[in-house]
Design a protein around this motif. Structure first.
Motif: not given
Ligand SMILES: Cc1ncc(COP(=O)(O)O)c(C=O)c1O
Length: 391
Positions: A126, A142-143, A145-150
């Motif tokens: 990532a 941000e990175t 959070t985004r990876v975990r959210a997906s």
């Protein structure tokens, strides 16, 4: 060199390589070193040529402590894991901490050997945006959070905070503090890879991330850039909670470190210390960095289009094209003109990576750097005679 990278280091005969992160070994006094090798075998006998154990010998611990202390680290001898260089360290740490299919965050531009180690271990990368001070902590948040959210799992960050490969950038103390705070809040473990930290041209020595967060950071150190890479010797100072796992991964991969290589390094350190060689390395690389930068200016490179910052440590000058065009074609044309360098695409998949070229000034001589700058400018401006086998 890593799998798939070999052709990048090819240069037609008579050509000049600015491709590899190759140290200049001229400060190493070869006669003294060769006597040292003979002495170690005479004194150590068969023991020094046998398999050994994963315990780091006490005189090698002293050599490591002498380097680590300069960046405010105080490793515990029993915690050190000997490696045959940080490349093995990267594979072992990734194997131990990142499961197949999980993510590892990295600077958006990063060391190709790390990318291939992580891919080989089945990890996904990532990329995190950088600025002039390296990795941006807010962008890491941000990175992650985004990876975990997906639905992805991302618990590890790999970073080269000092004289970064390929950009030469360095995280200042405030940036380091904010990065570690972000990692602690996110519960992200840091792998700090620091082959170039000693090679400051200004003499500035920053505290390693490891010194600021011993439990939050696993540190990779190597003798490759401050002594010689051919002995293939380095160390890991893992966060205590990961010590067993990481030591197990290294042991599985190598059985034991090389006792003769370790003894040569420890013996050299006992005899000479690190001060003189480090001072000399700094002087040599500072001179070469300036020579290359000035030669690029003198050869008329279009500075409205191409930009670079004079590095203040390490091995690399990072040249970027403001128009954002993929520089891979230029690197290939340069190779045909007798100059090997590494296209940005090798350092990551983002546009910022592809628009760059990494020029390594460490291994070439001063006069080669002048010739290389001239030829590269000729290729870039399209005026060069691009010919196979150019001398
Ligand atoms: C950032 C980085 N990490 C690790 C390595 C590999 O070092 P070693 O020779 O200790 O395997 C390199 C080599 O160029 C490097 O640039």
């Amino acid at each position: 060199m890593t799998a798939g990278a070999a052709h990048l280091f090819d240069v037609p005969s008579g050509g000049i390589s600015l491709a590899g992160g190759v140290p200049d070994l001229s400060p190493i006094e070869m006669r003294g070193l060769s006597e040292q090798v003979g002495r170690q075998i005479r004194l150590g006998g068969p023991t020094i040529l046998q398999y050994s154990t994963m315990e780091t010998p006490s005189d090698l611990v002293e050599a490591i402590e002498d380097l680590a202390g300069r960046e405010s680290m105080h490793p515990l001898a029993s915690n050190l894991v000997p490696t045959s260089g940080s490349q093995l360290g990267l594979v072992a740490v990734c194997r131990a901490l990142v499961a197949d299919g999980e993510y590892i965050a990295t600077e958006e531009l990063t060391y190709p050997g790390a990318l291939s180690a992580f891919a080989w271990c089945g990890a996904r990368v990532a990329p995190v945006p950088m600025d002039e001070e390296g990795l941006v902590p807010e962008a890491l948040v941000e990175t992650v959070t985004r990876v975990r959210a997906s639905g992805g799992r991302l618990d590890v960050l790999y970073t080269v905070p000092t004289f970064h490969n390929p950009t030469g950038r360095t995280q200042g103390t405030g940036r380091r503090q904010r990065l570690l705070e972000a990692c602690e809040a996110l519960d992200v473990h840091v792998i700090e890879d620091n082959p170039y930290g000693m090679l400051s041209f200004t003499g500035r020595e920053l505290p390693a991330l490891k010194s600021m967060s011993p439990a939050g950071v696993t540190y990779l150190g190597t003798f490759s850039k401050v002594f010689v890479p051919g002995l293939r010797c380095g160390w890991i100072d893992p966060a205590a909670q990961y010590h067993e796992r990481i030591r197990g991964a290294v042991e599985t991969a190598t059985l034991s470190p090389s006792p003769i290589a370790q003894a040569i390094i420890a013996g050299h350190h006992r005899r000479c210390g690190w001060d003189r060689a480090i001072a000399r390395f700094r002087e040599i690389y500072a001179g070469k960095a300036m020579t290359l930068s000035e030669a690029l200016v003198a050869s008329g490179l279009d500075r409205d289009r191409w930009s670079w910052r004079e590095p203040d440590g390490g091995f690399y000058l990072w040249l970027t094209d403001a128009t954002g065009v993929d520089a891979s074609g230029l690197a290939e044309a340069a190779r045909r003109a007798g100059i090997a360098l590494v296209p940005g695409a090798r350092f990551g998949g983002t546009g910022a990576a592809r628009a760059g070229l990494r020029l390594s000034f460490s291994g070439a001589s001063e006069s080669e750097l002048h010739v290389a700058a001239d030829r590269l400018c000729a290729v870039i401006s399209g005026a060069g005679t691009v010919q196979e086998g150019a001398a």
